[in-house]
Motif scaffolding. Sequence first.
Motif, short mmCIF file in Angstrom:
data_model
loop_
_atom_site.label_atom_id
_atom_site.label_comp_id
_atom_site.label_asym_id
_atom_site.label_seq_id
_atom_site.Cartn_x
_atom_site.Cartn_y
_atom_site.Cartn_z
N GLN A 106 -0.03 3.04 2.71
CA GLN A 106 -0.96 4.17 2.58
C GLN A 106 -0.90 5.10 3.78
O GLN A 106 -0.54 4.69 4.90
N PHE A 107 -1.27 6.36 3.54
CA PHE A 107 -1.37 7.34 4.61
C PHE A 107 -2.74 7.19 5.28
O PHE A 107 -3.60 6.44 4.84
N THR A 108 -2.96 7.96 6.33
CA THR A 108 -4.16 7.86 7.16
C THR A 108 -5.44 8.01 6.34
O THR A 108 -5.55 8.91 5.51
N ARG A 109 -6.41 7.16 6.61
CA ARG A 109 -7.71 7.25 5.95
C ARG A 109 -8.38 8.58 6.30
O ARG A 109 -8.35 9.02 7.43
N HIS B 186 -1.16 -2.62 2.41
CA HIS B 186 -0.45 -3.51 3.32
C HIS B 186 -0.27 -2.85 4.67
O HIS B 186 -0.44 -3.46 5.70
N PHE B 187 0.05 -1.58 4.63
CA PHE B 187 0.22 -0.78 5.85
C PHE B 187 -0.65 0.47 5.75
O PHE B 187 -0.85 0.99 4.66
N GLN B 188 -1.09 0.96 6.89
CA GLN B 188 -1.62 2.31 6.99
C GLN B 188 -0.81 3.01 8.06
O GLN B 188 -0.76 2.57 9.21
N VAL B 189 -0.14 4.10 7.68
CA VAL B 189 0.83 4.76 8.56
C VAL B 189 0.47 6.24 8.68
O VAL B 189 0.04 6.86 7.70
N GLY B 190 0.66 6.80 9.88
CA GLY B 190 0.28 8.18 10.13
C GLY B 190 1.39 9.20 9.98
O GLY B 190 1.18 10.38 10.23
N GLN B 191 2.59 8.76 9.55
CA GLN B 191 3.71 9.68 9.35
C GLN B 191 4.32 9.41 7.97
O GLN B 191 4.70 8.27 7.66
N ILE C 275 8.00 6.38 3.87
CA ILE C 275 9.18 6.33 2.99
C ILE C 275 10.17 5.29 3.49
O ILE C 275 10.71 4.49 2.71
N ARG C 276 10.41 5.25 4.79
CA ARG C 276 11.38 4.30 5.35
C ARG C 276 10.91 2.86 5.18
O ARG C 276 11.71 1.96 4.88
N LEU C 277 9.61 2.62 5.37
CA LEU C 277 9.09 1.26 5.20
C LEU C 277 9.23 0.80 3.75
O LEU C 277 9.60 -0.34 3.48
N GLY D 271 11.78 -2.26 1.82
CA GLY D 271 11.22 -3.36 1.04
C GLY D 271 9.90 -3.89 1.53
O GLY D 271 9.49 -4.99 1.13
N ASN D 272 9.21 -3.13 2.39
CA ASN D 272 7.91 -3.58 2.89
C ASN D 272 6.76 -3.26 1.95
O ASN D 272 5.60 -3.51 2.27
N GLY D 273 7.05 -2.68 0.80
CA GLY D 273 6.04 -2.31 -0.17
C GLY D 273 6.51 -1.07 -0.92
O GLY D 273 7.69 -0.71 -0.87
N VAL D 274 5.60 -0.43 -1.61
CA VAL D 274 5.88 0.84 -2.27
C VAL D 274 4.94 1.88 -1.67
O VAL D 274 3.93 1.53 -1.04
N THR D 275 5.25 3.15 -1.86
CA THR D 275 4.37 4.19 -1.34
C THR D 275 4.39 5.38 -2.28
O THR D 275 5.32 5.53 -3.08
#
Length: 314
Positions: free
Chosen positions: A197-200, A222-227, A232-234, A238-242
């Motif tokens: 997921q992107f930033t809350r 699973h992840f919260q990422v700010g970029q 997309i790279r994660l 194979g670390n999940g879907v986005t």
Amino acid sequence: MDLRHLKYFLAVAETLNFTQAAASCYVAQSALSQQIARLEKDVGAQLFSRTSRSVRLTAAGELLEPLARRVLADVDNAQAALDALSGLRRGRLRLGLVQTRASSVDLVEVMADYHARYPGIDFHVTNAPSAQMATSVLAGDLDIAVVGLGPRQVPEGLDHLVVAVDPLMLIVPAGHALADRDTVDLADLPESHQLIQFTRGSGLRRQVEAAFARAGVEPGQHFQVGQIHDMIRLAARGNGVTVVPRSSVFTDAAPGSDPQDSLPYGARALRVADEAAVHTICAVHDSKRLAPAAAAFLEVVERHAVSGRGDQSA
């Protein structure tokens, strides 16, 4: 009421520290304290509750803070309007910007175009979650914010210009059960999926969560990422879907090539079947207090938005 007193008041309100506020205003702490005391006498109420360990706003201080911001913003706008009489040769633009790769309109090109036209205007750019930037426009702390909010999500009291509407794409790694599809319903995701997921508080986060809600699926996290590029790279690793805007997926695709080939590690981008699953970018502003520099920026944004829509339909 002295405008200088309001500036000192806001400096203390922001830091809740008289020493830091005095340093930011380039005055001695004793002088700042005296000016705050004079302001409290003028308004007839205590604005800060002070102890040896803490400073906090009183009820009167909380009431004055947004009003003080608006007063100082109006003064700035009045000066900008007077500057405009000389051809918009100088001034300031307080601009909030959503992540630039999240839109089919290149906001860096918009700023470069604007600066070429009005080189005397100083940029003060803020990057923050969309809802926060929209609130800052409402409070008078920003002149314009380009945010990832749809028209119905724009706070009451603000005007908006739709800059771009981008379909959402699901990014899955190579070998994923859905990787051979062109279009996908979010309800088709395995129950055990991990969502990056992107930033809350961001507009994109809200739009993705709304798409999952319409599909009747729990988003998961699973992840919260700010970029967005990192999301997309994660997913590709194979670390999940986005789920991300289409323009952020295929930006680097070479002309004439298969856009899917631009994704790393053989990942695939699938169009979300839900037609309402879009990432909308709006330029939000308060038309009642729009400074000339901000109005000129809106005109440049609109030109790029119209050009972008033409390129997409070609």
